[in-house]
Design an enzyme around this catalytic site. Structure first.
Site, PDB file in Angstrom:
ATOM      1  N   GLN A  29       0.845  -1.126   0.057  1.00 46.03           N
ATOM      2  CA  GLN A  29       0.064   0.218   0.026  1.00 46.03           C
ATOM      3  C   GLN A  29       0.704   1.347  -0.025  1.00 46.03           C
ATOM      4  O   GLN A  29       0.593   2.288  -0.845  1.00 46.03           O
ATOM      5  CB  GLN A  29      -1.244  -0.077   1.144  1.00 46.03           C
ATOM      6  CG  GLN A  29      -2.457  -0.187   0.590  1.00 46.03           C
ATOM      7  CD  GLN A  29      -3.144  -0.301   1.941  1.00 46.03           C
ATOM      8  OE1 GLN A  29      -2.981  -0.559   3.033  1.00 46.03           O
ATOM      9  NE2 GLN A  29      -4.442  -0.322   1.684  1.00 46.03           N
ATOM     10  N   ASP A  82       2.337   2.432  -3.505  1.00 45.94           N
ATOM     11  CA  ASP A  82       1.231   2.380  -4.665  1.00 45.94           C
ATOM     12  C   ASP A  82       1.030   3.735  -5.174  1.00 45.94           C
ATOM     13  O   ASP A  82       0.440   4.723  -4.785  1.00 45.94           O
ATOM     14  CB  ASP A  82      -0.175   1.809  -4.024  1.00 45.94           C
ATOM     15  CG  ASP A  82      -1.095   1.853  -5.174  1.00 45.94           C
ATOM     16  OD1 ASP A  82      -0.891   2.259  -6.378  1.00 45.94           O
ATOM     17  OD2 ASP A  82      -2.166   1.252  -4.689  1.00 45.94           O
ATOM     18  N   SER A 126      -2.500   5.007  -6.129  1.00 48.84           N
ATOM     19  CA  SER A 126      -3.429   5.518  -4.997  1.00 48.84           C
ATOM     20  C   SER A 126      -2.875   7.063  -4.447  1.00 48.84           C
ATOM     21  O   SER A 126      -3.625   7.866  -4.602  1.00 48.84           O
ATOM     22  CB  SER A 126      -3.462   4.849  -3.719  1.00 48.84           C
ATOM     23  OG  SER A 126      -3.909   3.512  -4.018  1.00 48.84           O
ATOM     24  N   TYR A 183     -10.562  -3.252  -8.134  1.00 50.39           N
ATOM     25  CA  TYR A 183     -10.717  -2.984  -9.740  1.00 50.39           C
ATOM     26  C   TYR A 183     -12.052  -3.402 -10.228  1.00 50.39           C
ATOM     27  O   TYR A 183     -12.784  -4.421  -9.853  1.00 50.39           O
ATOM     28  CB  TYR A 183      -9.833  -3.435 -10.512  1.00 50.39           C
ATOM     29  CG  TYR A 183      -8.462  -3.059 -10.389  1.00 50.39           C
ATOM     30  CD1 TYR A 183      -8.039  -1.445 -10.721  1.00 50.39           C
ATOM     31  CD2 TYR A 183      -7.209  -3.782  -9.815  1.00 50.39           C
ATOM     32  CE1 TYR A 183      -6.896  -1.015 -10.586  1.00 50.39           C
ATOM     33  CE2 TYR A 183      -5.950  -3.164  -9.786  1.00 50.39           C
ATOM     34  CZ  TYR A 183      -5.780  -1.821 -10.302  1.00 50.39           C
ATOM     35  OH  TYR A 183      -4.475  -1.200  -9.952  1.00 50.39           O
TER      36      TYR A 183
END
Ligand code: NAD
Length: 375
Positions: free
Chosen positions: A126, A129, A132, A229
């Site tokens: 995370q 990423d 994001s 997704y």
């Protein structure tokens, strides 16, 4: 291990792949960092700040000479990477589907290209990423861009001369960018509604104080969807969604669209006929314009006017907030590389069987090796 940070060469790209903060952290690991002069200027970072953080600042040739890894925001031109070590890592957003020929060229040059947008969506990754981190700020900026084009105010205002009513904002596609767009529009005082195909987003929309507008009769994607997704929807779903949009959109002042499907053109969500039902002076911002666009009539890099409605299609929206997006992008790269730092070897070591490595590695040993590109 020598890391090279290049000045971005793509038109309109203002971001930079390392900041003084990440330079310091890389040096603390044991790396040396070389930054091309002027690399940070468009993101409000001076050469002096990089030097103070411990980086060498020099020409492009000096920066690349003997580099073990090249860090970029967008993929550098393979022909302009002379002087790097054999098998050097290229760490950037490489647009693997759109720039396939460039990926092949990295392979032929013996470089190991790592596409940061292919980072798997797992908890461990995370903090690495870039999709994001960059989408978050793009969602925020989309609302500000809409506000700048809109000839009215967002909040309800009671004045001695009478009352101004609140703007109605509709967000289509509630991923990272859409959630931030909802939150930003709410903060500005708008009345916000939003839609998505993934059912998990309903609760997220409501928790931000917005109204969820969903197709009811045909099932969408249950829960989060695979990796968060969406996929292409059935024709039946699309027809119902079009009906829903038609009945809702005429009452909206601002529409922000962010809908994407990985590896495919963006889904078309708003037609010319639907735009014609909107009030003149309304504004649509299409954040998917570079992936083919959610909105009929959106033009990449332009503000188009159709039926009196402005359709904003700015390219590379994250680059419009370059100082903040660079800071986050640079941390994503640091979090990735430092996770694979081998203290004994004094360099990054990428194990072949690691899920993250398998996800992002495009080329190795002269060949394209990524499953998503080969499959
Ligand atoms: P995205 O950019 O791929 O798509 C944006 C949004 O558009 C998505 O919510 C998608 O469902 C929606 N969409 C697609 N087709 C649509 C259609 N026809 N109509 C309406 N909406 C449509 O998505 P994203 O913002 O990158 O991420 C989506 C989710 O993934 C988020 O909920 C996020 O929490 C999750 N995520 C998880 C991780 C992780 O675990 N490491 C990392 C990033 C994102």
């Amino acid at each position: 291990m020598k890391l090279a940070v290049l000045r971005e060469s793509a038109g309109g790209e203002r971001r930079v792949a390392a900041t003084p903060e990440t330079v310091k952290k890389f040096i603390a690991l044991g790396a040396t960092v070389s930054v091309e002069a002027g690399a940070g200027l468009t993101a409000s970072v001076s050469d002096e700040e990089y030097k103070a953080a411990g980086a060498e600042v020099g020409t492009r040739d000096q920066t690349l000479s003997g580099a073990d890894a090249v860090l970029g925001v967008q993929g550098p031109d393979p022909a302009a990477l002379k002087g790097v070590k054999d098998g050097a890592l290229i760490v950037a957003a490489l647009n693997p589907y759109g720039e396939r020929a460039r990926v092949e060229a990295y392979a032929s040059a013996g470089l190991e290209a790592l596409a940061m947008e292919f980072m798997p969506r797992i908890t461990r990754a995370q903090s690495m990423d870039i999709l994001s981190s960059q989408s978050n700020l793009a969602g925020y900026k989309a609302v500000l861009d809409a506000a700048a084009q809109y000839g009215r105010a967002f909040p309800m205002m009671m004045t001695a001369a009478g009352t101004i009513s609140a703007a109605r904002v509709f967000v289509m596609g509630v991923g990272v960018a859409g959630l931030q767009a909802i939150a930003t529009a709410r903060r500005l005082g708008a009345m916000v509604s939003a839609t998505d195909v993934r059912s998990a987003t309903k609760e997220q929309i409501e928790s931000l104080g917005a109204k969820a507008i969903f197709v009811e009769d045909v099932k969408g994607i249950e829960g989060e969807g695979s990796g968060g997704y969406a996929t292409e929807m059935s024709d039946e779903y699309k027809a119902k969604q079009a009906e829903l949009v038609s009945s809702h959109i005429a009452k909206q002042d601002i529409v922000i669209t962010t809908a994407l499907i990985p590896g495919r053109p963006a889904p078309r969500l708003i037609s010319d006929v639907q735009i014609a039902t909107m009030k003149p002076g309304s504004v649509i911002v299409d954040l998917a314009v570079e992936q083919g666009g959610n909105v009929e009539g959106a033009v990449a890099g332009e503000v188009a006017e159709v039926h009196g409605v402005k359709i904003v299609g700015f390219r590379n929206v994250p680059s419009r907030l370059a100082a903040d997006t660079s800071a986050l992008f640079a941390r994503n790269l640091y979090n990735f590389l430092s996770a694979f730092w081998d203290g004994d070897a004094g360099k990054v070591v990428l194990p072949d069987d690691d899920e993250i490595v398998k996800g992002v590695r495009l080329t190795q040993g002269g060949k394209v090796v990524n499953e998503r590109l080969l499959g």
